[in-house]
Enzyme design. Sequence first.
Site, short mmCIF file in Angstrom:
data_model
loop_
_atom_site.label_atom_id
_atom_site.label_comp_id
_atom_site.label_asym_id
_atom_site.label_seq_id
_atom_site.Cartn_x
_atom_site.Cartn_y
_atom_site.Cartn_z
N ASP A 66 26.21 -23.47 55.14
CA ASP A 66 27.60 -23.17 55.48
C ASP A 66 28.36 -22.58 54.29
O ASP A 66 27.86 -22.54 53.16
CB ASP A 66 28.30 -24.45 55.98
CG ASP A 66 28.05 -25.65 55.08
OD1 ASP A 66 27.59 -25.47 53.94
OD2 ASP A 66 28.30 -26.78 55.52
N ASP A 135 32.16 -38.51 58.58
CA ASP A 135 32.31 -38.59 60.04
C ASP A 135 30.98 -38.27 60.74
O ASP A 135 30.95 -38.04 61.95
CB ASP A 135 33.44 -37.67 60.53
CG ASP A 135 33.22 -36.21 60.14
OD1 ASP A 135 32.11 -35.88 59.65
OD2 ASP A 135 34.13 -35.39 60.33
N HIS A 137 28.99 -35.66 60.17
CA HIS A 137 28.67 -34.25 60.42
C HIS A 137 27.50 -33.78 59.56
O HIS A 137 27.24 -34.31 58.48
CB HIS A 137 29.90 -33.34 60.24
CG HIS A 137 30.38 -33.16 58.84
ND1 HIS A 137 31.70 -33.35 58.47
CD2 HIS A 137 29.76 -32.76 57.70
CE1 HIS A 137 31.85 -33.09 57.19
NE2 HIS A 137 30.68 -32.74 56.69
N GLU A 142 31.44 -30.55 62.91
CA GLU A 142 32.35 -31.69 63.02
C GLU A 142 32.20 -32.36 64.39
O GLU A 142 31.58 -31.79 65.30
CB GLU A 142 33.78 -31.18 62.84
CG GLU A 142 34.05 -30.56 61.47
CD GLU A 142 34.20 -31.59 60.37
OE1 GLU A 142 33.58 -32.67 60.45
OE2 GLU A 142 34.94 -31.31 59.40
C1 GLP Z 1 30.47 -30.94 53.25
C2 GLP Z 1 29.22 -30.10 53.50
C3 GLP Z 1 28.09 -30.95 54.05
C4 GLP Z 1 27.89 -32.19 53.19
C5 GLP Z 1 29.17 -33.00 53.18
C6 GLP Z 1 29.07 -34.28 52.38
O1 GLP Z 1 31.13 -31.22 54.43
N1 GLP Z 1 29.50 -29.03 54.42
O2 GLP Z 1 26.90 -30.17 54.09
O3 GLP Z 1 26.83 -32.96 53.69
O4 GLP Z 1 30.20 -32.18 52.61
O5 GLP Z 1 29.26 -34.02 51.02
P1 GLP Z 1 28.95 -35.03 49.86
O6 GLP Z 1 27.48 -34.96 49.64
O7 GLP Z 1 29.71 -34.48 48.68
O8 GLP Z 1 29.41 -36.36 50.29
#
Ligand code: GLP
Length: 262
Positions: A66, A135, A137, A142
């Site tokens: 993404d 959440d 995702h 989402e």
């Molecule tokens: C963002 C990214 C996800 C990732 C999430 C959690 O939303 N798009 O791919 O898994 O953050 O991030 P973190 O690893 O910093 O908790």
Amino acid sequence: LRVVIVKDYDEVGRRAAEFIAAAIRRKPDLVLGLATGSTPLGAYRELVRLRKEGLDFSRVKTFNLDEYFGIPHDHPQSYHRFMKENLFDHLNVKPENVSIPDGMAKDYREVCEEYERRINAAGGIDLQLLGIGRDGHIGFNEPGSSLASRTRLKTLTDQTLKDNSRFFGSEDAVPKLAVTMGVGTIMEAHRILLLASGPEKAQALKESLEGPVTSTITASVLQLHPLATFIVDEPAAAKLRWREYYLNVERLSREVGQEAGV
Ligand code: GLP
């Protein structure tokens, strides 16, 4: 579905990097799906170390999950910049083999369709790395994302804006939209490797692994994937009902010398 519970964040990184390195050794032209966020950083550091020991990425193709919509590629918080600084600057992946959704393109629909075409032209993703949002995702899919969704523009939830404000300084500065691979796109990867670390992921992990498959926790769809592995640390695993069982499966697998539970 295989659940590997390890001690802490560093061990998640080490085990994940070993997993990815083994896949590259088996298939030097691996098509590797990559993720951002703080969770995969430990694994990326380990991959950079393994590169110094000779692991060859020259034929590897990568596809990121993404990118934020509307921020330039050189913006300090763009995923283009994140990937360059934390990984690509330190590996021998060829620039033409790197794909990240373009959040700056005028025609985002075309960008999304082209991204799907590129993945197909590469022969599909062999191994997709994932983190998980609070959440539940995956990518930026989402709650409420269709479980069949493809790469598209997605609105971020308030929870995600809040979680990501730590990188942007304030919640208002976080882009409200992102281009993300869809859940359906992710599910087509041959193998999935999801990483989770820390107590703030415990609830999402519990619901993903042990709750019903639902579009309100998009990671839960991985229960339907034939080759998904979760590498999670103790704090993230704390709420799992079957925690002891997962640990036993791993212990016994080692004893019999093979992976059980995949
Ligand atoms: C963002 C990214 C996800 C990732 C999430 C959690 O939303 N798009 O791919 O898994 O953050 O991030 P973190 O690893 O910093 O908790």
